[in-house]
Write an enzyme that holds these catalytic residues in place. Sequence first.
Site, PDB file in Angstrom:
ATOM      1  N   CYS A 162      -5.007  12.658 -19.944  1.00  0.00           N
ATOM      2  CA  CYS A 162      -4.761  11.151 -21.021  1.00  0.00           C
ATOM      3  C   CYS A 162      -4.577   9.303 -19.778  1.00  0.00           C
ATOM      4  O   CYS A 162      -4.451  10.046 -19.294  1.00  0.00           O
ATOM      5  CB  CYS A 162      -3.989  11.628 -22.062  1.00  0.00           C
ATOM      6  SG  CYS A 162      -2.597  11.520 -22.096  1.00  0.00           S
ATOM      7  N   ASN A 204       3.246  -6.851  13.630  1.00  0.00           N
ATOM      8  CA  ASN A 204       1.990  -4.961  14.115  1.00  0.00           C
ATOM      9  C   ASN A 204       2.989  -4.593  15.488  1.00  0.00           C
ATOM     10  O   ASN A 204       2.678  -5.921  15.721  1.00  0.00           O
ATOM     11  CB  ASN A 204       1.590  -5.269  13.623  1.00  0.00           C
ATOM     12  CG  ASN A 204       1.007  -3.139  13.648  1.00  0.00           C
ATOM     13  OD1 ASN A 204       1.177  -2.192  14.282  1.00  0.00           O
ATOM     14  ND2 ASN A 204       0.214  -3.646  12.488  1.00  0.00           N
ATOM     15  N   VAL A 208       3.198   3.844  -1.237  1.00  0.00           N
ATOM     16  CA  VAL A 208       3.682   5.193  -2.818  1.00  0.00           C
ATOM     17  C   VAL A 208       4.727   5.490  -2.468  1.00  0.00           C
ATOM     18  O   VAL A 208       5.082   6.445  -2.872  1.00  0.00           O
ATOM     19  CB  VAL A 208       2.541   5.449  -2.695  1.00  0.00           C
ATOM     20  CG1 VAL A 208       1.592   5.389  -2.787  1.00  0.00           C
ATOM     21  CG2 VAL A 208       2.452   7.159  -1.354  1.00  0.00           C
ATOM     22  N   ASP A 209       6.193   4.495  -1.562  1.00  0.00           N
ATOM     23  CA  ASP A 209       7.469   5.784  -1.132  1.00  0.00           C
ATOM     24  C   ASP A 209       8.694   4.765  -2.389  1.00  0.00           C
ATOM     25  O   ASP A 209       8.668   5.436  -2.220  1.00  0.00           O
ATOM     26  CB  ASP A 209       7.801   5.672   0.078  1.00  0.00           C
ATOM     27  CG  ASP A 209       7.605   3.777   0.887  1.00  0.00           C
ATOM     28  OD1 ASP A 209       8.092   3.079   0.185  1.00  0.00           O
ATOM     29  OD2 ASP A 209       7.292   4.453   2.164  1.00  0.00           O
ATOM     30  N   THR A 242       0.801  -2.513   8.585  1.00  0.00           N
ATOM     31  CA  THR A 242      -0.761  -1.943   7.768  1.00  0.00           C
ATOM     32  C   THR A 242      -1.899  -2.140   8.998  1.00  0.00           C
ATOM     33  O   THR A 242      -1.973  -2.964   9.950  1.00  0.00           O
ATOM     34  CB  THR A 242      -0.860  -2.656   6.508  1.00  0.00           C
ATOM     35  OG1 THR A 242      -2.704  -2.103   6.437  1.00  0.00           O
ATOM     36  CG2 THR A 242      -1.519  -4.767   6.735  1.00  0.00           C
ATOM     37  N   GLN A 286       0.929  -1.166   0.579  1.00  0.00           N
ATOM     38  CA  GLN A 286       0.324   0.063   0.233  1.00  0.00           C
ATOM     39  C   GLN A 286       1.368   1.494   0.278  1.00  0.00           C
ATOM     40  O   GLN A 286       0.534   2.209   0.202  1.00  0.00           O
ATOM     41  CB  GLN A 286      -1.018   0.310   0.912  1.00  0.00           C
ATOM     42  CG  GLN A 286      -1.599  -0.788   1.852  1.00  0.00           C
ATOM     43  CD  GLN A 286      -2.261  -1.477   2.558  1.00  0.00           C
ATOM     44  OE1 GLN A 286      -2.984  -0.656   3.087  1.00  0.00           O
ATOM     45  NE2 GLN A 286      -2.289  -1.524   3.523  1.00  0.00           N
ATOM     46  N   HIS A 303      -1.365   1.543  -4.572  1.00  0.00           N
ATOM     47  CA  HIS A 303      -2.188   3.283  -4.469  1.00  0.00           C
ATOM     48  C   HIS A 303      -0.900   3.288  -4.954  1.00  0.00           C
ATOM     49  O   HIS A 303      -1.182   4.490  -5.125  1.00  0.00           O
ATOM     50  CB  HIS A 303      -1.663   2.860  -3.242  1.00  0.00           C
ATOM     51  CG  HIS A 303      -2.693   2.562  -1.529  1.00  0.00           C
ATOM     52  ND1 HIS A 303      -3.080   2.169  -0.339  1.00  0.00           N
ATOM     53  CD2 HIS A 303      -4.454   2.152  -2.284  1.00  0.00           C
ATOM     54  CE1 HIS A 303      -4.156   1.387  -0.449  1.00  0.00           C
ATOM     55  NE2 HIS A 303      -4.297   1.735  -1.278  1.00  0.00           N
TER      56      HIS A 303
HETATM   57  P1  NAD Z   1      -1.608   3.394   8.641  1.00  0.00           P
HETATM   58  O1  NAD Z   1      -0.375   4.364   9.117  1.00  0.00           O
HETATM   59  O2  NAD Z   1      -2.997   3.325   8.672  1.00  0.00           O
HETATM   60  O3  NAD Z   1      -0.551   2.197   9.900  1.00  0.00           O
HETATM   61  C1  NAD Z   1       0.527   1.520  10.449  1.00  0.00           C
HETATM   62  C2  NAD Z   1       0.713   0.828  10.948  1.00  0.00           C
HETATM   63  O4  NAD Z   1       1.915   0.208  10.920  1.00  0.00           O
HETATM   64  C3  NAD Z   1      -0.598   0.407  12.066  1.00  0.00           C
HETATM   65  O5  NAD Z   1      -1.202   0.060  12.333  1.00  0.00           O
HETATM   66  C4  NAD Z   1       1.391   0.961  13.465  1.00  0.00           C
HETATM   67  O6  NAD Z   1       0.773   0.016  14.679  1.00  0.00           O
HETATM   68  C5  NAD Z   1       1.866   0.159  12.433  1.00  0.00           C
HETATM   69  N1  NAD Z   1       3.787   0.309  12.500  1.00  0.00           N
HETATM   70  C6  NAD Z   1       3.954   1.080  13.057  1.00  0.00           C
HETATM   71  N2  NAD Z   1       5.884   1.356  13.721  1.00  0.00           N
HETATM   72  C7  NAD Z   1       5.466   0.289  12.855  1.00  0.00           C
HETATM   73  C8  NAD Z   1       6.475  -0.726  13.077  1.00  0.00           C
HETATM   74  N3  NAD Z   1       8.205   0.116  12.636  1.00  0.00           N
HETATM   75  N4  NAD Z   1       7.066  -1.284  12.273  1.00  0.00           N
HETATM   76  C9  NAD Z   1       5.822  -2.699  12.057  1.00  0.00           C
HETATM   77  N5  NAD Z   1       4.379  -1.708  12.089  1.00  0.00           N
HETATM   78  C10 NAD Z   1       4.230  -0.839  12.657  1.00  0.00           C
HETATM   79  O7  NAD Z   1      -0.831   2.410   7.367  1.00  0.00           O
HETATM   80  P2  NAD Z   1      -1.729   1.924   6.177  1.00  0.00           P
HETATM   81  O8  NAD Z   1      -2.319   0.516   6.663  1.00  0.00           O
HETATM   82  O9  NAD Z   1      -0.266   1.997   5.041  1.00  0.00           O
HETATM   83  O10 NAD Z   1      -2.725   2.709   5.552  1.00  0.00           O
HETATM   84  C11 NAD Z   1      -2.205   3.973   5.478  1.00  0.00           C
HETATM   85  C12 NAD Z   1      -2.552   4.637   4.171  1.00  0.00           C
HETATM   86  O11 NAD Z   1      -1.377   5.206   3.729  1.00  0.00           O
HETATM   87  C13 NAD Z   1      -2.508   3.345   2.582  1.00  0.00           C
HETATM   88  O12 NAD Z   1      -3.125   3.232   2.192  1.00  0.00           O
HETATM   89  C14 NAD Z   1      -0.663   4.400   2.130  1.00  0.00           C
HETATM   90  O13 NAD Z   1      -0.828   3.969   1.002  1.00  0.00           O
HETATM   91  C15 NAD Z   1      -0.670   5.847   2.709  1.00  0.00           C
HETATM   92  N6  NAD Z   1       0.877   5.811   3.195  1.00  0.00           N
HETATM   93  C16 NAD Z   1       1.441   5.417   2.759  1.00  0.00           C
HETATM   94  C17 NAD Z   1       3.127   5.654   3.379  1.00  0.00           C
HETATM   95  C18 NAD Z   1       4.312   5.343   2.502  1.00  0.00           C
HETATM   96  O14 NAD Z   1       4.229   5.545   1.576  1.00  0.00           O
HETATM   97  N7  NAD Z   1       5.512   5.167   2.794  1.00  0.00           N
HETATM   98  C19 NAD Z   1       3.113   6.783   4.018  1.00  0.00           C
HETATM   99  C20 NAD Z   1       1.616   6.956   5.250  1.00  0.00           C
HETATM  100  C21 NAD Z   1       0.682   6.433   4.130  1.00  0.00           C
HETATM  101 ZN    ZN Z   2      -2.325  14.079 -21.489  1.00  0.00          ZN
END
Ligand code: NAD
Ligand code: ZN
Length: 266
Positions: free
Chosen positions: A148, A236, A103-104, A211, A101, A137
């Site tokens: 487009c 987690n 996007v980094d 997640t 999920q 994502h």
């Molecule tokens: P979330 O922020 O909802 O949840 C993060 C989860 O990671 C939590 O359950 C937390 O307990 C756990 N966590 C915290 N530290 C941790 C560690 N060191 N090791 C393992 N787990 C740990 O994240 P999500 O479920 O990915 O949903 C957020 C949405 O936001 C996604 O759809 C994503 O696309 C986007 N997002 C992406 C990034 C990224 O690309 N790095 C950053 C922020 C949000």
């Molecule tokens: Zn275009």
Amino acid sequence: MLKELERARNLVRSSGRVVILTGAGVSADSGVPTFRSSEGLWKQFRPEELATPDAFARDPETVWEWYAWRRRLVLECSPNEGHRAIARLLLSRDGVTLITQNVDGLHGRALRELQSEGVGRDPDGTVREPGATLELHGNLLRSRCSVCSESDEDGPEPGGGGNDTPLPRCPSCDALMRPAVVWFGESLDPGVLDRAMHAAQDADICISAGTSAVVHPAAGIPLLTRESGGSLIEVNPEVTPLSPFADIHLRGAGAEILPRILEPPD
Ligand code: NAD
Ligand code: ZN
């Protein structure tokens, strides 16, 4: 915990098909803030206010400025041992699919790092095809046209930020380019989602790591593995809505736990 780690490691080793679903927590160990942490905020905006098609239509400069900040932030971070352990598994055996999920782009960077270190090469020097990485994502380092189908793999340097740099425009139709990510209120790419769901259904084991398992449809993916008779391992530090369905819950940081369950002992 040691016993659970051992059980998890044995499960991974004996499973033919493995799916790993990752979320923002896996990149937290690299210093990328999760949305729900206080460092995740930018200029007091909530992501829900900026990561939407409406916000982009209303104020593309501010949205691009936010993404320019996020691009800088992730480029200053490096893949951690969790990303590297996943990349090593993708490169070293068949039947592994990574669904993220995030996007980094850190999973892709870990994979390229290991490949440049010679991992994933057969003894005769042939480079093995790694298992698939499905970015549910999108990827904020890439851009695409807002109208487009034009996309830009490298992502142009976005303007915005009050320095009069013009916002990037599509080379084909001249509409505004936008970050190649899925925003709130938008649907996931149906092809990518379909591949992810099939991989989860066919998997003997799903590892859900970092997640919060609240953002759908990604949150339902590990349950597909469970429903078709496979096992679920959750990595987690906290309990999530998925925890009651997990066969093994490893409470700790991804960078610490993932290498211990994915990599063979020395
Ligand atoms: P979330 O922020 O909802 O949840 C993060 C989860 O990671 C939590 O359950 C937390 O307990 C756990 N966590 C915290 N530290 C941790 C560690 N060191 N090791 C393992 N787990 C740990 O994240 P999500 O479920 O990915 O949903 C957020 C949405 O936001 C996604 O759809 C994503 O696309 C986007 N997002 C992406 C990034 C990224 O690309 N790095 C950053 C922020 C949000
Ligand atoms: Zn275009």
